[in-house]
Design a protein around this motif. Structure first.
Motif, mmCIF file in Angstrom:
data_model
loop_
_atom_site.group_PDB
_atom_site.id
_atom_site.type_symbol
_atom_site.label_atom_id
_atom_site.label_comp_id
_atom_site.label_asym_id
_atom_site.label_seq_id
_atom_site.Cartn_x
_atom_site.Cartn_y
_atom_site.Cartn_z
ATOM 1 N N GLU A 49 0.837 -1.193 0.000
ATOM 2 C CA GLU A 49 0.000 0.000 0.000
ATOM 3 C C GLU A 49 0.878 1.252 0.000
ATOM 4 O O GLU A 49 1.846 1.349 0.758
ATOM 5 C CB GLU A 49 -0.906 0.024 1.233
ATOM 6 N N PRO A 50 0.566 2.221 -0.877
ATOM 7 C CA PRO A 50 1.381 3.442 -0.920
ATOM 8 C C PRO A 50 1.235 4.244 0.367
ATOM 9 O O PRO A 50 0.171 4.274 0.984
ATOM 10 C CB PRO A 50 0.789 4.212 -2.117
ATOM 11 N N ALA A 51 2.318 4.884 0.782
ATOM 12 C CA ALA A 51 2.282 5.716 1.988
ATOM 13 C C ALA A 51 1.424 6.953 1.731
ATOM 14 O O ALA A 51 1.521 7.589 0.672
ATOM 15 C CB ALA A 51 3.700 6.127 2.366
ATOM 16 N N VAL A 52 0.565 7.283 2.676
ATOM 17 C CA VAL A 52 -0.313 8.451 2.556
ATOM 18 C C VAL A 52 0.313 9.605 3.332
ATOM 19 O O VAL A 52 0.521 9.497 4.547
ATOM 20 C CB VAL A 52 -1.722 8.138 3.109
ATOM 21 N N PRO A 53 0.651 10.704 2.656
ATOM 22 C CA PRO A 53 1.266 11.831 3.368
ATOM 23 C C PRO A 53 0.270 12.495 4.309
ATOM 24 O O PRO A 53 -0.950 12.418 4.092
ATOM 25 C CB PRO A 53 1.676 12.782 2.234
ATOM 26 N N PRO A 54 0.732 13.142 5.362
ATOM 27 C CA PRO A 54 -0.180 13.837 6.280
ATOM 28 C C PRO A 54 -0.993 14.894 5.540
ATOM 29 O O PRO A 54 -0.486 15.571 4.638
ATOM 30 C CB PRO A 54 0.770 14.480 7.301
ATOM 31 N N ALA A 55 -2.252 15.024 5.904
ATOM 32 C CA ALA A 55 -3.130 15.994 5.254
ATOM 33 C C ALA A 55 -2.711 17.417 5.609
ATOM 34 O O ALA A 55 -2.371 17.710 6.757
ATOM 35 C CB ALA A 55 -4.576 15.751 5.680
ATOM 36 N N GLU A 56 -2.728 18.292 4.617
ATOM 37 C CA GLU A 56 -2.403 19.695 4.821
ATOM 38 C C GLU A 56 -3.691 20.519 4.881
ATOM 39 O O GLU A 56 -4.761 20.075 4.445
ATOM 40 C CB GLU A 56 -1.513 20.213 3.688
ATOM 41 N N ILE A 57 -3.593 21.734 5.403
ATOM 42 C CA ILE A 57 -4.741 22.636 5.438
ATOM 43 C C ILE A 57 -4.966 23.162 4.021
ATOM 44 O O ILE A 57 -4.032 23.713 3.413
ATOM 45 C CB ILE A 57 -4.493 23.795 6.412
ATOM 46 N N PRO A 58 -6.158 23.008 3.470
ATOM 47 C CA PRO A 58 -6.410 23.469 2.097
ATOM 48 C C PRO A 58 -6.166 24.973 1.951
ATOM 49 O O PRO A 58 -6.452 25.757 2.851
ATOM 50 C CB PRO A 58 -7.894 23.134 1.875
ATOM 51 N N GLY A 59 -5.629 25.343 0.795
ATOM 52 C CA GLY A 59 -5.458 26.756 0.482
ATOM 53 C C GLY A 59 -4.163 27.370 0.960
ATOM 54 O O GLY A 59 -3.876 28.530 0.640
ATOM 55 N N LEU A 60 -3.362 26.613 1.716
ATOM 56 C CA LEU A 60 -2.101 27.153 2.225
ATOM 57 C C LEU A 60 -0.948 26.697 1.344
ATOM 58 O O LEU A 60 -0.803 25.508 1.046
ATOM 59 C CB LEU A 60 -1.848 26.708 3.665
ATOM 60 N N GLY A 61 -0.108 27.647 0.936
ATOM 61 C CA GLY A 61 1.071 27.331 0.161
ATOM 62 C C GLY A 61 2.247 26.997 1.050
ATOM 63 O O GLY A 61 2.169 27.083 2.285
ATOM 64 N N PRO A 62 3.385 26.602 0.465
ATOM 65 C CA PRO A 62 4.541 26.171 1.265
ATOM 66 C C PRO A 62 5.090 27.252 2.187
ATOM 67 O O PRO A 62 5.544 26.952 3.291
ATOM 68 C CB PRO A 62 5.566 25.763 0.199
ATOM 69 N N GLU A 63 5.051 28.508 1.756
ATOM 70 C CA GLU A 63 5.556 29.587 2.607
ATOM 71 C C GLU A 63 4.717 29.733 3.864
ATOM 72 O O GLU A 63 5.240 29.864 4.975
ATOM 73 C CB GLU A 63 5.573 30.905 1.829
ATOM 74 N N THR A 64 3.393 29.697 3.700
ATOM 75 C CA THR A 64 2.496 29.829 4.855
ATOM 76 C C THR A 64 2.584 28.606 5.754
ATOM 77 O O THR A 64 2.660 28.727 6.984
ATOM 78 C CB THR A 64 1.049 30.028 4.385
ATOM 79 N N ARG A 65 2.595 27.418 5.162
ATOM 80 C CA ARG A 65 2.695 26.196 5.977
ATOM 81 C C ARG A 65 3.975 26.185 6.789
ATOM 82 O O ARG A 65 3.997 25.720 7.928
ATOM 83 C CB ARG A 65 2.631 24.957 5.074
ATOM 84 N N GLY A 66 5.042 26.718 6.206
ATOM 85 C CA GLY A 66 6.315 26.744 6.902
ATOM 86 C C GLY A 66 6.331 27.637 8.124
ATOM 87 O O GLY A 66 7.211 27.503 8.979
ATOM 88 N N GLN A 67 5.365 28.560 8.229
ATOM 89 C CA GLN A 67 5.299 29.449 9.385
ATOM 90 C C GLN A 67 4.548 28.838 10.558
ATOM 91 O O GLN A 67 4.593 29.365 11.669
ATOM 92 C CB GLN A 67 4.619 30.768 8.985
ATOM 93 N N ILE A 68 3.835 27.743 10.319
ATOM 94 C CA ILE A 68 3.084 27.095 11.401
ATOM 95 C C ILE A 68 4.050 26.261 12.241
ATOM 96 O O ILE A 68 4.704 25.356 11.721
ATOM 97 C CB ILE A 68 1.966 26.207 10.843
ATOM 98 N N PRO A 69 4.171 26.546 13.535
ATOM 99 C CA PRO A 69 5.107 25.774 14.365
ATOM 100 C C PRO A 69 4.764 24.291 14.392
ATOM 101 O O PRO A 69 3.587 23.908 14.334
ATOM 102 C CB PRO A 69 4.936 26.406 15.753
ATOM 103 N N ALA A 70 5.784 23.456 14.462
ATOM 104 C CA ALA A 70 5.563 22.010 14.524
ATOM 105 C C ALA A 70 4.770 21.622 15.766
ATOM 106 O O ALA A 70 4.077 20.607 15.780
ATOM 107 C CB ALA A 70 6.905 21.279 14.498
ATOM 108 N N SER A 71 4.851 22.444 16.815
ATOM 109 C CA SER A 71 4.147 22.137 18.062
ATOM 110 C C SER A 71 2.655 22.445 17.993
ATOM 111 O O SER A 71 1.877 21.954 18.821
ATOM 112 C CB SER A 71 4.767 22.928 19.219
#
Length: 251
Positions: A49-71
């Motif tokens: 079975e292929p690995a399923v990546p964690p779901a991201e918040i729709p509408g957010l690009g890589p720059e915005t996602r990168g600002q969300i703390p891992a915590s």
């Protein structure tokens, strides 16, 4: 008189029969029972079975996602209709299992933001809400705590009067508020006026009760949604607000 040779012939025949059976037995034993012979199809590998990546918040690009703390495990996403629009929507997301990623919770809710829309470089009195990702650590209001999980400061100084940009009454707008950690000191009352970036960069930007009109720079939702937010946002989950026009958040 020549002796009969038949017994000798019979012995030779019996010897050949014995050798022939033994040879056949040895040849048969050289191939294990059930083994695939020449030309048999190879055994098919088990499907992976292929690995399923964690779901991201729709509408957010890589720059915005990168600002969300891992915590961060809770995110209030405020998506503006346009850079110069004062209307937006709010959706709450949670990330209980990092392997599964973000999952939508409450929303979408209608909301208002700054009168003139959004900006990447907020200044005092520019009537635009700042774009970015900010922590949510402190709450308060004129009315008693409705069950907030965030520290809540009930204070008479949250009283407000007058009219908004559309002539709507502002009374009750600060019945409940959540401070947005833009140009402020986390861990203090929303009323604290410390401005680490300087007074010229504005401050006092909150999520507060909607008054049916655009804000100075805050985000506003209806009073029932405000109470729901207060009961949902958990400091142990390091909640953040992700806010901006849709095009900005998609970067």
């Amino acid at each position: 008189m020549t002796a009969p040779r038949r017994p000798y012939v019979m012995l030779v025949t019996l010897f050949l029969l014995v050798i022939g059976c033994s040879a056949g037995a040895v040849q048969t034993a050289s191939t294990p029972r059930g083994a695939a012979g020449p030309g048999s199809p190879a055994a098919s590998p088990l499907p992976v079975e292929p690995a399923v990546p964690p779901a991201e918040i729709p509408g957010l690009g890589p720059e915005t996602r990168g600002q969300i703390p891992a915590s961060a495990r809770q995110a209030v996403v405020v998506t503006g209709q346009g850079r110069d629009s004062n209307r937006s929507t709010v959706v709450i997301y949670s990330r209980e299992d990092p392997a599964r990623g973000w999952r939508p919770g409450a929303g979408p809710w209608p909301a208002h933001n700054g009168m003139e829309g959004w900006t990447d470089h907020h200044l005092a009195n520019d009537l635009r809400s700042p774009v970015g990702v900010f922590g949510l650590t402190d709450a308060g209001g004129l009315l008693p705590d409705p069950g907030s999980l965030l520290p809540y400061d009930q204070e008479s100084r949250f009283a407000v009067s007058g009219e908004g940009f559309l002539g709507e009454p502002l009374e009750g707008s600060f019945d409940h508020v959540i401070a947005i950690n833009y140009n402020r000191t986390p861990g203090t009352s929303p009323l604290d006026r410390t401005r680490p970036l300087g007074e010229e960069r504005g401050g006092g930007i909150w999520i507060h009760v909607d008054h049916d009109g655009p804000t100075q720079a805050c985000v506003s939702v209806t009073e029932d949604r405000m109470r729901e937010l207060l009961r949902t946002l958990d400091p142990a989950k390091y909640p953040v607000i992700v806010m901006g026009a849709a095009a900005s958040l998609a970067r």
